[in-house]
Write a protein that holds these residues in place. Structure first.
Motif, PDB file in Angstrom:
ATOM      1  N   ASP A 139       0.756  -1.198  -0.048  1.00 53.75           N
ATOM      2  CA  ASP A 139       0.099  -0.011  -0.186  1.00 53.75           C
ATOM      3  C   ASP A 139       0.760   1.380  -0.026  1.00 53.75           C
ATOM      4  O   ASP A 139       0.506   2.345   0.265  1.00 53.75           O
ATOM      5  N   ALA A 140       2.059   1.187  -0.296  1.00 48.61           N
ATOM      6  CA  ALA A 140       2.958   2.080  -0.302  1.00 48.61           C
ATOM      7  C   ALA A 140       2.570   3.319  -1.641  1.00 48.61           C
ATOM      8  O   ALA A 140       1.747   2.890  -2.526  1.00 48.61           O
ATOM      9  N   PRO A 141       2.779   4.499  -1.567  1.00 48.88           N
ATOM     10  CA  PRO A 141       2.389   5.635  -2.459  1.00 48.88           C
ATOM     11  C   PRO A 141       2.822   5.203  -3.785  1.00 48.88           C
ATOM     12  O   PRO A 141       3.810   4.909  -3.911  1.00 48.88           O
ATOM     13  N   VAL A 142       1.758   5.704  -4.690  1.00 52.73           N
ATOM     14  CA  VAL A 142       2.263   5.656  -6.180  1.00 52.73           C
ATOM     15  C   VAL A 142       2.697   7.122  -6.550  1.00 52.73           C
ATOM     16  O   VAL A 142       2.072   8.074  -6.303  1.00 52.73           O
ATOM     17  N   VAL A 143       3.580   7.138  -7.464  1.00 52.78           N
ATOM     18  CA  VAL A 143       4.196   8.199  -7.900  1.00 52.78           C
ATOM     19  C   VAL A 143       4.038   8.370  -9.380  1.00 52.78           C
ATOM     20  O   VAL A 143       4.015   7.267 -10.196  1.00 52.78           O
TER      21      VAL A 143
END
Length: 216
Positions: A139-143
């Motif tokens: 669930d780490a951020p998307v860039v």
């Protein structure tokens, strides 16, 4: 007065979703474009993505680190030439950490060890329907990084492809990061404005570089 004389402001589009205009300078855009052009060459180069129902995506794609196909990941281009996927560049890993730090802070960046890049090329007629980036085990951020022509980026909510959503203008050099409660929000590209990219970049069309953490 001409509103374009004033810098566009950073904005939080939804909780955990941040737009940072003009984040990449002209040199960084040129370098990133050169990297994308190298990645687009075969083997494991730019391809047309075919959906399980037999349709095709209008934006063409090349993957780095892990190869995405509907709806999973592999180490080879299983829906293309079968070649091993190209490695995930150190430059993109560094950009990803810097981007999440800029948008969401250092705590969020610690979990953002990106190992996937999806590079999508849009010509004037290409679109991207509303979808979620939900094939990862993280669930780490998307860039999201934009190069070339300006597009309308439609950012919605985690529950439905329909309203409420916000349309954001993404120009060459813009950064968009989404994580936390917006990590699984639906999003898409309903329109690309042809011929709006910086002439000095030498790109006809739009490139979007999406960085993800696989969790694999």
């Amino acid at each position: 007065m001409d509103a374009e004389l004033f810098p566009r402001a950073r904005s939080e589009i939804a909780p955990g979703a941040v737009h940072v205009p003009d984040w990449l300078d002209a040199r960084e855009q040129r370098e990133l474009l050169d990297d994308c052009r190298d990645a687009a060459r075969p083997p494991a180069g730019l391809r047309t993505v075919r959906t399980p129902g037999g349709g095709t995506m209008t934006a063409r794609q090349v993957c780095l680190g892990w190869h995405w196909y509907p709806y999973g990941y592999a180490r080879t281009v299983v829906d293309g030439d079968g070649a091993p996927v190209k490695p995930f560049p150190v430059r993109l890993a560094e950009l990803g950490r810097r981007a999440v730090t800029e948008a969401l802070g250092e705590d969020a960046a610690r979990a953002a060890e990106h190992d996937i890049a999806l590079v999508n090329f849009y010509d004037a007629d290409a679109r991207m329907g509303m979808h979620r980036d939900s094939d990862e085990r993280s669930d780490a951020p998307v860039v999201s990084l934009s190069l070339g022509d300006t597009c309308v980026f439609r950012f919605g909510n985690p529950r439905t492809r329909t309203r409420p959503y916000t349309d954001v203008e993404l120009r060459s050099g813009d950064l968009f990061v989404f994580g936390g409660p917006s990590r699984l929000a639906y999003h898409g590209v309903p329109r690309v404005h042809a011929g709006t990219g910086p002439p000095e970049l030498g790109l006809s069309g739009r490139l979007n570089i999406t960085l993800r953490v696989s969790g694999l």
